[in-house]
Write a protein that holds these residues in place. Structure first.
Motif, mmCIF file in Angstrom:
data_model
loop_
_atom_site.group_PDB
_atom_site.id
_atom_site.type_symbol
_atom_site.label_atom_id
_atom_site.label_comp_id
_atom_site.label_asym_id
_atom_site.label_seq_id
_atom_site.Cartn_x
_atom_site.Cartn_y
_atom_site.Cartn_z
ATOM 1 N N GLU A 277 0.797 -1.218 0.000
ATOM 2 C CA GLU A 277 0.000 0.000 0.000
ATOM 3 C C GLU A 277 0.831 1.270 0.000
ATOM 4 O O GLU A 277 0.403 2.284 -0.514
ATOM 5 N N LYS A 278 2.012 1.260 0.595
ATOM 6 C CA LYS A 278 2.833 2.465 0.673
ATOM 7 C C LYS A 278 4.263 2.136 0.271
ATOM 8 O O LYS A 278 4.809 1.131 0.683
ATOM 9 N N LYS A 279 4.861 3.017 -0.509
ATOM 10 C CA LYS A 279 6.266 2.823 -0.853
ATOM 11 C C LYS A 279 7.154 3.017 0.367
ATOM 12 O O LYS A 279 8.230 2.474 0.449
ATOM 13 N N ALA A 280 6.709 3.835 1.307
ATOM 14 C CA ALA A 280 7.506 4.096 2.498
ATOM 15 C C ALA A 280 7.666 2.846 3.357
ATOM 16 O O ALA A 280 8.594 2.747 4.144
ATOM 17 N N SER A 281 6.788 1.867 3.194
ATOM 18 C CA SER A 281 6.863 0.668 4.015
ATOM 19 C C SER A 281 7.868 -0.349 3.485
ATOM 20 O O SER A 281 8.128 -1.340 4.137
ATOM 21 N N LYS A 282 8.440 -0.103 2.316
ATOM 22 C CA LYS A 282 9.431 -1.029 1.780
ATOM 23 C C LYS A 282 10.730 -0.874 2.553
ATOM 24 O O LYS A 282 11.208 0.225 2.789
ATOM 25 N N VAL A 283 11.293 -1.993 2.938
ATOM 26 C CA VAL A 283 12.525 -2.000 3.716
ATOM 27 C C VAL A 283 13.616 -2.650 2.881
ATOM 28 O O VAL A 283 13.415 -3.729 2.315
ATOM 29 N N LYS A 284 14.762 -1.992 2.789
ATOM 30 C CA LYS A 284 15.924 -2.544 2.096
ATOM 31 C C LYS A 284 17.083 -2.568 3.078
ATOM 32 O O LYS A 284 17.474 -1.537 3.604
ATOM 33 N N LEU A 285 17.611 -3.755 3.325
ATOM 34 C CA LEU A 285 18.743 -3.922 4.239
ATOM 35 C C LEU A 285 19.918 -4.494 3.467
ATOM 36 O O LEU A 285 19.729 -5.351 2.600
ATOM 37 N N SER A 286 21.119 -4.070 3.768
ATOM 38 C CA SER A 286 22.294 -4.658 3.140
ATOM 39 C C SER A 286 23.483 -4.556 4.076
ATOM 40 O O SER A 286 23.583 -3.628 4.886
#
Length: 130
Positions: free
Chosen positions: A72-81
């Motif tokens: 629903e929201k792009k802000a909720s996407k999490v990218k970890l590296s």
């Protein structure tokens, strides 16, 4: 978000698994690849027009984790590296396996009963037609 330390990566990955468990749906993608950015490639010479492109020493690994499209929201996407040096691989993978096992144990498998019923129905229809 930049490259995290190993401890911060594992803490955020645990939070990501807990968040998926609470939402009762979603995917978590785990990827790993060689980190060869910034390494100089050998130039071809008249004596050796096709130089060996594989590095002489082991290269670090880049480990990533994402939670899919964000829905629903792009802000909720999490990218970890995180970046893992070759000397730290064994210790990192031991802890990585533990975090993934505990995180995935609470996830429920996909419901495939509809697909199985559809395949069974299709198979019964074919055998009756013959």
């Amino acid at each position: 978000m930049g490259v995290l330390t190993h401890d911060a990566f594992f803490a955020k990955l645990t939070e990501l698994f807990i968040g998926r468990r609470a939402k009762d749906h979603g995917a978590i993608y785990l990827t790993q690849k060689r980190y060869s950015y910034g390494q100089a490639l050998p130039a071809p010479t008249p004596e050796n027009p096709f130089p060996e492109l594989h590095p002489a020493s082991p290269v670090p690994l880049l480990i990533r984790a994402t939670n899919g499209k964000g829905g629903e929201k792009k802000a909720s996407k999490v990218k970890l590296s995180t970046l893992v040096e070759p000397a730290d691989l064994e210790a990192f993978y031991g802890r990585y396996a533990d975090v993934c096992k505990t995180g995935m144990s609470a996830l429920k498998p996909r419901d495939r009963t509809k697909r199985k019923a559809k395949a069974k129905k299709k198979k019964v229809g074919v055998s009756q037609a013959v």
